[in-house]
Write an enzyme that holds these catalytic residues in place. Sequence first.
Site, mmCIF file in Angstrom:
data_model
loop_
_atom_site.group_PDB
_atom_site.id
_atom_site.type_symbol
_atom_site.label_atom_id
_atom_site.label_comp_id
_atom_site.label_asym_id
_atom_site.label_seq_id
_atom_site.Cartn_x
_atom_site.Cartn_y
_atom_site.Cartn_z
ATOM 1 N N ALA A 14 0.805 -1.222 0.000
ATOM 2 C CA ALA A 14 0.000 0.000 0.000
ATOM 3 C C ALA A 14 0.833 1.265 0.000
ATOM 4 O O ALA A 14 0.343 2.347 -0.307
ATOM 5 C CB ALA A 14 -0.936 -0.005 1.203
ATOM 6 N N ARG A 19 10.904 7.023 -0.808
ATOM 7 C CA ARG A 19 12.352 7.067 -1.007
ATOM 8 C C ARG A 19 12.777 6.738 -2.435
ATOM 9 O O ARG A 19 13.923 6.928 -2.808
ATOM 10 C CB ARG A 19 13.032 6.099 -0.012
ATOM 11 C CG ARG A 19 12.956 6.572 1.436
ATOM 12 C CD ARG A 19 13.252 5.457 2.433
ATOM 13 N NE ARG A 19 12.100 4.577 2.619
ATOM 14 C CZ ARG A 19 12.078 3.527 3.467
ATOM 15 N NH1 ARG A 19 13.150 3.237 4.173
ATOM 16 N NH2 ARG A 19 10.989 2.781 3.576
ATOM 17 N N GLN A 77 -6.055 -0.170 1.972
ATOM 18 C CA GLN A 77 -5.618 0.608 3.137
ATOM 19 C C GLN A 77 -5.532 2.060 2.668
ATOM 20 O O GLN A 77 -4.561 2.462 2.036
ATOM 21 C CB GLN A 77 -4.241 0.102 3.606
ATOM 22 C CG GLN A 77 -3.758 0.781 4.871
ATOM 23 C CD GLN A 77 -2.271 0.500 5.141
ATOM 24 O OE1 GLN A 77 -1.504 0.224 4.222
ATOM 25 N NE2 GLN A 77 -1.880 0.577 6.402
ATOM 26 N N GLY A 82 1.033 2.305 8.644
ATOM 27 C CA GLY A 82 2.064 1.377 9.093
ATOM 28 C C GLY A 82 1.823 -0.061 8.664
ATOM 29 O O GLY A 82 0.705 -0.459 8.309
ATOM 30 N N ASN A 174 15.746 -7.407 10.118
ATOM 31 C CA ASN A 174 14.435 -7.959 9.820
ATOM 32 C C ASN A 174 14.183 -7.821 8.321
ATOM 33 O O ASN A 174 14.295 -6.736 7.770
ATOM 34 C CB ASN A 174 13.393 -7.154 10.611
ATOM 35 C CG ASN A 174 11.977 -7.500 10.225
ATOM 36 O OD1 ASN A 174 11.683 -8.640 9.874
ATOM 37 N ND2 ASN A 174 11.088 -6.520 10.301
ATOM 38 N N TYR A 368 15.473 1.107 -47.104
ATOM 39 C CA TYR A 368 14.252 1.092 -46.297
ATOM 40 C C TYR A 368 13.217 0.269 -47.052
ATOM 41 O O TYR A 368 12.859 0.611 -48.187
ATOM 42 C CB TYR A 368 13.705 2.515 -46.058
ATOM 43 C CG TYR A 368 12.312 2.450 -45.465
ATOM 44 C CD1 TYR A 368 12.109 1.903 -44.195
ATOM 45 C CD2 TYR A 368 11.193 2.862 -46.191
ATOM 46 C CE1 TYR A 368 10.833 1.777 -43.664
ATOM 47 C CE2 TYR A 368 9.908 2.734 -45.666
ATOM 48 C CZ TYR A 368 9.735 2.190 -44.403
ATOM 49 O OH TYR A 368 8.482 2.055 -43.885
ATOM 50 N N TYR A 389 4.771 5.862 -48.794
ATOM 51 C CA TYR A 389 3.860 6.877 -48.247
ATOM 52 C C TYR A 389 3.735 8.013 -49.247
ATOM 53 O O TYR A 389 4.732 8.619 -49.639
ATOM 54 C CB TYR A 389 4.459 7.378 -46.922
ATOM 55 C CG TYR A 389 3.549 8.270 -46.117
ATOM 56 C CD1 TYR A 389 2.230 7.913 -45.850
ATOM 57 C CD2 TYR A 389 4.021 9.481 -45.615
ATOM 58 C CE1 TYR A 389 1.414 8.736 -45.098
ATOM 59 C CE2 TYR A 389 3.210 10.299 -44.854
ATOM 60 C CZ TYR A 389 1.898 9.930 -44.596
ATOM 61 O OH TYR A 389 1.097 10.748 -43.848
ATOM 62 N N ALA A 425 19.818 0.124 -62.125
ATOM 63 C CA ALA A 425 20.279 0.936 -61.008
ATOM 64 C C ALA A 425 19.809 2.368 -61.176
ATOM 65 O O ALA A 425 19.757 2.891 -62.289
ATOM 66 C CB ALA A 425 21.798 0.880 -60.922
ATOM 67 N N ARG A 442 15.737 6.277 -66.411
ATOM 68 C CA ARG A 442 16.969 7.029 -66.211
ATOM 69 C C ARG A 442 17.113 8.000 -67.356
ATOM 70 O O ARG A 442 16.738 7.667 -68.481
ATOM 71 C CB ARG A 442 18.125 6.038 -66.396
ATOM 72 C CG ARG A 442 19.016 5.850 -65.243
ATOM 73 C CD ARG A 442 20.164 5.001 -65.751
ATOM 74 N NE ARG A 442 20.301 3.801 -64.953
ATOM 75 C CZ ARG A 442 20.919 2.713 -65.368
ATOM 76 N NH1 ARG A 442 21.395 2.640 -66.590
ATOM 77 N NH2 ARG A 442 21.027 1.686 -64.576
HETATM 78 C C1 UD1 Z 1 10.124 -2.624 7.090
HETATM 79 C C2 UD1 Z 1 10.265 -3.114 8.523
HETATM 80 C C3 UD1 Z 1 11.751 -3.244 8.864
HETATM 81 C C4 UD1 Z 1 12.449 -4.157 7.877
HETATM 82 C C5 UD1 Z 1 12.203 -3.704 6.441
HETATM 83 C C6 UD1 Z 1 12.716 -4.745 5.495
HETATM 84 C C7 UD1 Z 1 8.337 -2.214 9.754
HETATM 85 C C8 UD1 Z 1 7.875 -1.192 10.701
HETATM 86 N N1 UD1 Z 1 9.629 -2.177 9.409
HETATM 87 O O1 UD1 Z 1 10.687 -1.321 7.035
HETATM 88 O O2 UD1 Z 1 11.905 -3.757 10.169
HETATM 89 O O3 UD1 Z 1 13.841 -4.186 8.144
HETATM 90 O O4 UD1 Z 1 10.799 -3.527 6.209
HETATM 91 O O5 UD1 Z 1 12.608 -4.341 4.179
HETATM 92 O O6 UD1 Z 1 7.557 -3.051 9.356
HETATM 93 N N2 UD1 Z 1 3.254 -0.846 3.633
HETATM 94 C C9 UD1 Z 1 1.874 -0.890 3.607
HETATM 95 N N3 UD1 Z 1 1.172 -0.067 4.424
HETATM 96 C C10 UD1 Z 1 1.771 0.798 5.276
HETATM 97 C C11 UD1 Z 1 3.192 0.826 5.312
HETATM 98 C C12 UD1 Z 1 3.904 -0.013 4.492
HETATM 99 O O7 UD1 Z 1 1.281 -1.654 2.844
HETATM 100 O O8 UD1 Z 1 1.057 1.511 5.991
HETATM 101 C C13 UD1 Z 1 3.996 -1.741 2.733
HETATM 102 C C14 UD1 Z 1 4.885 -0.990 1.754
HETATM 103 O O9 UD1 Z 1 4.194 -0.722 0.561
HETATM 104 C C15 UD1 Z 1 6.051 -1.948 1.548
HETATM 105 C C16 UD1 Z 1 6.096 -2.754 2.836
HETATM 106 O O10 UD1 Z 1 4.862 -2.531 3.491
HETATM 107 O O11 UD1 Z 1 5.828 -2.824 0.468
HETATM 108 C C17 UD1 Z 1 7.233 -2.320 3.741
HETATM 109 O O12 UD1 Z 1 7.095 -0.929 4.004
HETATM 110 P P1 UD1 Z 1 8.329 0.052 4.054
HETATM 111 O O13 UD1 Z 1 7.846 1.418 4.305
HETATM 112 O O14 UD1 Z 1 9.205 -0.158 2.874
HETATM 113 O O15 UD1 Z 1 9.055 -0.506 5.371
HETATM 114 P P2 UD1 Z 1 10.557 -0.327 5.783
HETATM 115 O O16 UD1 Z 1 10.764 1.050 6.302
HETATM 116 O O17 UD1 Z 1 11.427 -0.770 4.697
HETATM 117 CA CA CA Z 2 11.026 -1.588 2.649
#
Ligand code: UD1
Ligand code: CA
Length: 462
Positions: A14, A19, A77, A82, A174, A368, A389, A425, A442
């Site tokens: 979502a 970045r 969402q 988050g 993670n 061509y 053309y 030619a 020609r």
């Molecule tokens: C997240 C993890 C982090 C991990 C990293 C690995 C959390 C808080 N952090 O961070 O620990 O090391 O991934 O790549 O989970 N997304 C939603 N809805 C939201 C927010 C995010 O669907 O509200 C989706 C994004 O589109 C993306 C994925 O979740 O595909 C991860 O989100 P992103 O913002 O990239 O998380 P990171 O900051 O990379």
């Molecule tokens: Ca990510």
Amino acid sequence: MSDPPTPTVIILAAGQGTRMKSDLPKVLHEVAGRPMLMWTVEAARVITSDENIAVVIGHQADLVRAILPTGIKTVTQRDQRGTGHAVLLALEEGVGSEGVVVVVPGDTPQLRGEVLEQLVDFKTDSSSGVVLLTANVEAPTGFGRVIRDTDGTVVRIVEQRDATESELAVSEVNTSVYAFDAAALRAVIGDLKTDNAQQEMYLTDTVGLIRERGGVQAMVGDADDSLGINTLGQLADVDAVMRMRINQELMDSGVKILDPSRTYIDASVTVEPGATIYPDVYLQGGTTVADQAVVGPSVFAIDSEIGTGARVWYAVLREAIIGPRTEVGPYASVRKGTVADAGAKIGTFVETKNTHLGEGAKVPHLSYIGDARVGQNSNIGAGSITCNYDGFEKHETVIGDNVRIGSDTMLVAPVEVGDGAWTGAGSVISRNVSPGALAVERGNQKEIPDYAAKRKAKADDT
Ligand code: UD1
Ligand code: CA
């Protein structure tokens, strides 16, 4: 004993991907020619069926939904509050009511289905509430860190922005890939707080909460398999990893690739064993390359077919069919609708479009040829052009079998040249040519004798 229920997979897609500094939603950026989200869907398909896959979408939801196979569920969402909030919404819609719930971020295209399989097996064999996929990396900046206690058990995950100095020194990160026990996940998801640097509900916080209720385990994976893409720099790094995998698989199957680091073959392309690929080759879309074909250096081909034993170099091919043993290039632009039968030639500085070249037909230099049919074994002399053309409409040029088109012939379409005919030619051919005839158009050549001497004498006089 009955089989455990098939795993549910929730893919998080979502977010906007701020970045990336791009208007395109992050998960739609392509990796080896396929939107990154579709790589994740393909990996999920290794462990479950489409009806057990849910994708959380939000930012530009319509664009993202449009690339998903129809059998896959989407959860919307609206505000991205988050990763924990995204999973909460999916659970509220009834996704993952029992068994194992695998959560995967949509920005990790290199994650292989086999790794998900191992993670699910790990979870099924353990009684823990969640198994995390982690990785040890040299540059952990930006990732959540895996915090273990002195005996090595995972305690919690801390995000970069919320971490202390000593936590930042941890190199185990993670990957955001988890296998949850559905009941354990459902028991804690409602308790997620937003008291963190981003004021979001972090899915990572479920780890600490589940630990208090029955244990957390980690499966340490390979960093190349699982690090998420957040920036265009990381996109390029992952693209290189995925292309290398594709090239490696092709080489294992018997395709000769001279320099895999300079070979760009999309996931959708087929290359048969026995083919050879020189550097700086881009093969995209539905392109296929048959055995014994030699492609490159420097070829860009999209949605094109390259036949057995064909030789294509320094060329651009778009929606073209190149027959067996046909030669293309160097320096050819082979456009949409070009079909070259076996043993044909599209040579140096030649452009073709919507044209059929019969078996053994040759267009060797500087031409061509558009909206044309060229019969078997006919030869088009250097510098000849189909004038297709008239400023309003496109017209067809039909050239029979065994025809000899003289160098620099202008074929003013619509026009037909019969079997076995010749053109002189430099002729501008605007009327049909009968089979076997020679058509010349020609001015007569004039000659001024001793011109050079006369000119010199005149110059000496002044
Ligand atoms: C997240 C993890 C982090 C991990 C990293 C690995 C959390 C808080 N952090 O961070 O620990 O090391 O991934 O790549 O989970 N997304 C939603 N809805 C939201 C927010 C995010 O669907 O509200 C989706 C994004 O589109 C993306 C994925 O979740 O595909 C991860 O989100 P992103 O913002 O990239 O998380 P990171 O900051 O990379
Ligand atoms: Ca990510």
